[in-house]
Design a protein around this motif. Structure first.
Motif, PDB file in Angstrom:
ATOM      1  N   LEU A 112     126.102  -8.286 -35.418  1.00  0.00           N
ATOM      2  CA  LEU A 112     127.221  -9.013 -35.451  1.00  0.00           C
ATOM      3  C   LEU A 112     127.913  -9.206 -37.067  1.00  0.00           C
ATOM      4  O   LEU A 112     129.047  -8.891 -36.931  1.00  0.00           O
ATOM      5  N   THR A 180     126.483  -7.900 -24.412  1.00  0.00           N
ATOM      6  CA  THR A 180     126.192  -8.189 -25.945  1.00  0.00           C
ATOM      7  C   THR A 180     127.517  -7.739 -26.419  1.00  0.00           C
ATOM      8  O   THR A 180     128.234  -8.392 -27.379  1.00  0.00           O
ATOM      9  N   GLN A 183     130.515 -10.349 -25.674  1.00  0.00           N
ATOM     10  CA  GLN A 183     130.112 -11.630 -26.702  1.00  0.00           C
ATOM     11  C   GLN A 183     130.685 -11.476 -28.223  1.00  0.00           C
ATOM     12  O   GLN A 183     131.520 -11.908 -28.553  1.00  0.00           O
ATOM     13  N   PHE A 184     130.295 -10.115 -28.492  1.00  0.00           N
ATOM     14  CA  PHE A 184     130.588  -9.797 -29.994  1.00  0.00           C
ATOM     15  C   PHE A 184     132.043  -9.600 -30.156  1.00  0.00           C
ATOM     16  O   PHE A 184     132.736  -9.886 -31.038  1.00  0.00           O
ATOM     17  N   MET A 187     134.131 -12.522 -30.195  1.00  0.00           N
ATOM     18  CA  MET A 187     134.121 -13.490 -31.400  1.00  0.00           C
ATOM     19  C   MET A 187     134.772 -12.738 -32.259  1.00  0.00           C
ATOM     20  O   MET A 187     135.652 -13.231 -32.989  1.00  0.00           O
ATOM     21  N   GLU A 205     128.840 -19.596 -36.689  1.00  0.00           N
ATOM     22  CA  GLU A 205     129.504 -19.258 -35.596  1.00  0.00           C
ATOM     23  C   GLU A 205     128.652 -18.104 -34.951  1.00  0.00           C
ATOM     24  O   GLU A 205     128.440 -17.749 -33.906  1.00  0.00           O
ATOM     25  N   ILE A 206     127.984 -17.246 -36.122  1.00  0.00           N
ATOM     26  CA  ILE A 206     127.142 -16.005 -35.724  1.00  0.00           C
ATOM     27  C   ILE A 206     126.016 -16.629 -34.735  1.00  0.00           C
ATOM     28  O   ILE A 206     125.537 -16.197 -33.965  1.00  0.00           O
ATOM     29  N   ARG A 208     125.574 -19.499 -33.350  1.00  0.00           N
ATOM     30  CA  ARG A 208     125.743 -20.051 -31.959  1.00  0.00           C
ATOM     31  C   ARG A 208     126.338 -18.931 -30.968  1.00  0.00           C
ATOM     32  O   ARG A 208     126.258 -19.064 -29.749  1.00  0.00           O
ATOM     33  N   THR A 209     126.897 -17.964 -31.533  1.00  0.00           N
ATOM     34  CA  THR A 209     127.203 -16.654 -30.551  1.00  0.00           C
ATOM     35  C   THR A 209     125.924 -15.981 -29.994  1.00  0.00           C
ATOM     36  O   THR A 209     126.026 -15.804 -28.873  1.00  0.00           O
ATOM     37  N   LEU A 213     124.475 -15.804 -26.237  1.00  0.00           N
ATOM     38  CA  LEU A 213     124.213 -14.653 -25.622  1.00  0.00           C
ATOM     39  C   LEU A 213     122.724 -14.504 -24.997  1.00  0.00           C
ATOM     40  O   LEU A 213     122.459 -14.143 -23.994  1.00  0.00           O
TER      41      LEU A 213
END
Length: 222
Positions: A112, A180, A183-184, A187, A205-206, A208-209, A213
């Motif tokens: 990410l 994946t 989600q990525f 963001m 943020e990374i 939480r993402t 996931l």
């Protein structure tokens, strides 16, 4: 037009020169202007007259090098998909995937962070691909080939590794990859393209993402 070329333009010109030889200064200005106009307006709304104006050349100069506006687009976007993104994935991203990770969380964080940085450095080129891939069969075929034979193949290996460790559910790897990617990309698109001025702590943020996931968004029952 900037005097100092941005890194995306340097990389693109290097790959174009590998195919067609060194570009003249006018050709370089045309390519840079075309990327700017295509990324801002999309192919349909872009005009060769505006591209020529930004490049500081006569419109006829563009047509001496490119038969049509679409030829100009494909001369840029094709190498973006096949020459710029593919070598990057094969070299840097592939090396990232081969690094040893003790935990699946570390693997996801690394990807990410890397893709977020890549998107920021290549915003204009990515915008062209996002705008035009759905409507240009030639580009769509290149992107499918790239994603299937480079991204999926290498990520699938990592997914199976973490499944063997019990860190991921025993479900088809393509389903893990799909979730994946969703989600990525969500963001990255939000923070880089839709709301670049939205204040946020990148590391949080990374985290939480990755957490969403792996664990979903449902709260714990009381």
């Amino acid at each position: 037009m900037t005097d100092e070329k941005e890194q995306w333009l340097v990389d693109l010109l290097r790959r174009l020169e590998d195919d067609d030889g060194k570009k003249t200064e006018k050709q370089i200005r045309i390519i840079e202007a075309a990327v700017e106009v295509f990324s801002e307006k999309g192919f349909a709304a872009a005009s060769t007259s505006e591209i020529a104006q930004r490049a500081g050349v006569a419109e006829g100069t563009i047509f001496r090098h490119y038969k049509t506006k679409k030829d100009l687009l494909l001369s840029i976007a094709g190498p973006v998909a096949a020459k710029l993104f593919a070598p990057f994935l094969m070299r840097d991203f592939a090396r990232l995937l081969e690094l040893p990770y003790d935990r699946v969380e570390d693997f996801l964080r690394a990807i990410l962070r890397d893709r977020l940085e890549f998107a920021r450095k290549n915003m204009k080129l990515i915008k062209i691909l996002v705008h035009e891939v759905p409507f240009q069969p030639e580009l769509l075929a290149q992107v499918k080939e790239l994603f299937t034979h480079i991204v999926v193949t290498r990520v699938e290996k990592a997914v199976k590794h973490f499944q063997a460790q019990g860190a991921l559910k025993e479900i088809p790897p393509w389903r893990v990859i799909r979730s994946t990617v969703s989600q990525f990309v969500g963001m990255i698109v939000f923070h880089v393209f839709l709301a670049p001025d939205f204040p946020f702590d990148e590391e949080e943020e990374i985290e939480r993402t990755v957490d969403i996931l792996l664990h979903g968004i449902a709260g714990r029952p009381s």
